[in-house]
Design a protein around this motif. Sequence first.
Motif, PDB file in Angstrom:
ATOM      1  N   THR A 202       0.950  -1.294   0.167  1.00 15.43           N
ATOM      2  CA  THR A 202      -0.102  -0.173  -0.085  1.00 15.43           C
ATOM      3  C   THR A 202       0.842   1.283  -0.137  1.00 15.43           C
ATOM      4  OG1 THR A 202      -1.791  -1.063   1.193  1.00 15.43           O
ATOM      5  CG2 THR A 202      -1.805   1.081   1.137  1.00 15.43           C
ATOM      6  N   THR A 203       1.709   1.476   0.842  1.00 12.80           N
ATOM      7  CA  THR A 203       2.635   2.514   0.954  1.00 12.80           C
ATOM      8  C   THR A 203       3.951   2.351   0.217  1.00 12.80           C
ATOM      9  OG1 THR A 203       3.841   1.885   2.955  1.00 12.80           O
ATOM     10  CG2 THR A 203       1.682   2.772   3.372  1.00 12.80           C
ATOM     11  N   GLY A 204       4.358   1.196  -0.011  1.00 10.00           N
ATOM     12  CA  GLY A 204       5.683   0.702  -0.912  1.00 10.00           C
ATOM     13  C   GLY A 204       6.947   1.201  -0.086  1.00 10.00           C
ATOM     14  N   ARG A 205       6.827   1.109   1.159  1.00 11.00           N
ATOM     15  CA  ARG A 205       8.122   1.394   1.919  1.00 11.00           C
ATOM     16  C   ARG A 205       8.973   0.115   2.007  1.00 11.00           C
ATOM     17  NH1 ARG A 205       5.837   3.690   7.565  1.00 11.00           N
ATOM     18  NH2 ARG A 205       7.897   3.242   7.990  1.00 11.00           N
ATOM     19  N   LEU A 210       5.125  -1.996  -3.662  1.00  9.08           N
ATOM     20  CA  LEU A 210       3.969  -1.727  -4.459  1.00  9.08           C
ATOM     21  C   LEU A 210       3.233  -0.388  -3.622  1.00  9.08           C
ATOM     22  CD1 LEU A 210       3.042  -5.001  -5.622  1.00  9.08           C
ATOM     23  CD2 LEU A 210       4.334  -3.698  -6.907  1.00  9.08           C
ATOM     24  N   LYS A 211       2.213   0.301  -4.341  1.00  9.83           N
ATOM     25  CA  LYS A 211       1.560   1.321  -3.711  1.00  9.83           C
ATOM     26  C   LYS A 211       0.301   1.341  -4.338  1.00  9.83           C
ATOM     27  CE  LYS A 211       6.019   4.123  -3.616  1.00  9.83           C
ATOM     28  NZ  LYS A 211       6.612   5.359  -3.695  1.00  9.83           N
ATOM     29  N   SER A 219      -3.435  -8.520  -1.059  1.00  8.87           N
ATOM     30  CA  SER A 219      -2.300  -9.470  -0.367  1.00  8.87           C
ATOM     31  C   SER A 219      -2.418  -9.779   1.134  1.00  8.87           C
ATOM     32  CB  SER A 219      -0.848  -8.643  -0.485  1.00  8.87           C
ATOM     33  OG  SER A 219      -0.953  -7.289   0.297  1.00  8.87           O
ATOM     34  N   MET A 220      -3.251  -9.026   2.080  1.00  8.65           N
ATOM     35  CA  MET A 220      -3.435  -9.556   3.375  1.00  8.65           C
ATOM     36  C   MET A 220      -4.322 -10.669   3.269  1.00  8.65           C
ATOM     37  SD  MET A 220      -3.251  -8.928   6.519  1.00  8.65           S
ATOM     38  CE  MET A 220      -2.803  -7.277   6.973  1.00  8.65           C
ATOM     39  N   HIS A 221      -5.279 -10.737   2.340  1.00  6.59           N
ATOM     40  CA  HIS A 221      -5.998 -12.046   2.643  1.00  6.59           C
ATOM     41  C   HIS A 221      -5.249 -13.215   2.115  1.00  6.59           C
ATOM     42  CE1 HIS A 221      -9.805 -13.987   2.361  1.00  6.59           C
ATOM     43  NE2 HIS A 221      -9.480 -14.525   1.153  1.00  6.59           N
ATOM     44  N   HIS A 222      -4.423 -13.167   1.078  1.00  5.45           N
ATOM     45  CA  HIS A 222      -3.698 -14.205   0.636  1.00  5.45           C
ATOM     46  C   HIS A 222      -2.665 -14.544   1.794  1.00  5.45           C
ATOM     47  CE1 HIS A 222      -4.965 -12.960  -3.577  1.00  5.45           C
ATOM     48  NE2 HIS A 222      -5.783 -13.753  -3.015  1.00  5.45           N
ATOM     49  N   LEU A 223      -2.076 -13.477   2.596  1.00  5.62           N
ATOM     50  CA  LEU A 223      -1.333 -13.903   3.568  1.00  5.62           C
ATOM     51  C   LEU A 223      -1.960 -14.533   4.852  1.00  5.62           C
ATOM     52  CD1 LEU A 223       0.885 -10.278   3.607  1.00  5.62           C
ATOM     53  CD2 LEU A 223       1.937 -12.681   3.608  1.00  5.62           C
TER      54      LEU A 223
END
Length: 467
Positions: A202-205, A210-211, A219-223
């Motif tokens: 989301t923030t790419g930090r 990725l942003k 990605s959270m759901h797949h994690l």
Amino acid sequence: MQRNRLADEQPGDPHVTTSDSLVFSPPAGSAMLRPDFLFGAATASYQIEGAATADGRHPSIWDTFCRVPGAVHNADNGDVACDHFHRWQSDLQLISDLGFDGYRFSVSWSRVMTVDGQRNEKGLDFYKRLLDELERRGLKSFLTLYHWDLPQHLQDRGGWLNRDTATRFAEYADLMSREVAGRVSAWTTLNEPYCSAYLGHTTGRHAPGLKDVRYGVESMHHLLLGHGLATEAVRANDKAPVGLVANVCAMVPASDSPKDRRAAELSYANANTWVLDPLLLGTYPEELAELWPGVKAPVRAGDMATISTRMDYLGINYYFRSNIRSDGAHGYVEEDLPNVERTQMGWEVYPDGLRDLLLDFKHRYPGLPPIYITENGMASDDSPVAGRVADEQRLRYLNRHVAAVDQAMRQGVDVRGYFAWSLLDNFEWSYGYEKRFGLVHVDYDTQVRTPKDSALALKRFLEQRRG
């Protein structure tokens, strides 16, 4: 091989001298004083191991991210780091010498599996030797399967945006749990999925850099799906407890206005319940719809049951509190509070936040499993002077936070252990080597390890606790 000072110096040597006034001391009568309460130190593979291409290890997303101009401070990378891959025996000696009960570490997925998904015998042998030595020393082993270093070849196929990565993660968990069954004290599937999803997508930090809010939610759901599938895989092969580690953050509204109070609630959902609600309640928090309108997790039939499969324990990582005000729309912004103590990271030191969060979780989640504080610590600008590293602020930080944990325990929260972050100064992700979280100072040029005053105070406490 460079030696560590604590193992080499003799009693009375100035290198191991520290003020007797520096004491690590949980509150009198605390359950932490019992021998069955676990005190340990923690690390992560990419942050300490180095040996980036040794014995068939292939690149992870952090190897790639570190080569992106401007992504990491000073263009630092983990190619060498603390050279733990070659110095693991002396590092375990250091853990023993400091008197810890356990060691929390992570496995490099890229080191143990080949690009085509087969076992890498040499990589597996490294962790088998480490686990065998931990057992020989009587140290509890808390093994983390994923601490952010996804193999790059999986990222090339979409990474955590690809649902298939959750299946690949379960295959990796199956391999590891078959290979080292009976050698692990406790398994962790994921470390801080919030950071992987939000900071990475989301923030790419963080890697992969990725942003996009949608990428973060997907990605959270797949994690989390990967966590559920991996939990099932590990349980099929080993009887050791299985859990997940979540980083959490205390929130305070910048004012008493309704908008700022709501902003703090939204921030709390983003930082805390986005991860914990699916795991412990089987649903995503409703605040996410307000925070990210029109963005939904790619949930399929059966996913939430898999994600919320029973955990044997929950790991909690805590560092600071955030001051939150409304951004005037659907979100929030963080503002620094004036005149508060801060660490080298700029984070506020707020121990009461850890107590309050633990109590919040106890009330919100009726089936809350036993808790381990799996990371807690602070960065400071440490350097040896005449062989001594004076880090009084770190020791104060640790003492105040274990006191906060004790307060939560006295009110019924089942906390069974505490791991300080970190054993060693190390590669601190996008901050490179500038920030030092270690109980032990690392000279990155010589790889000499020097226990800081905080480590020596912990050592004295643990020796006294054992009698």
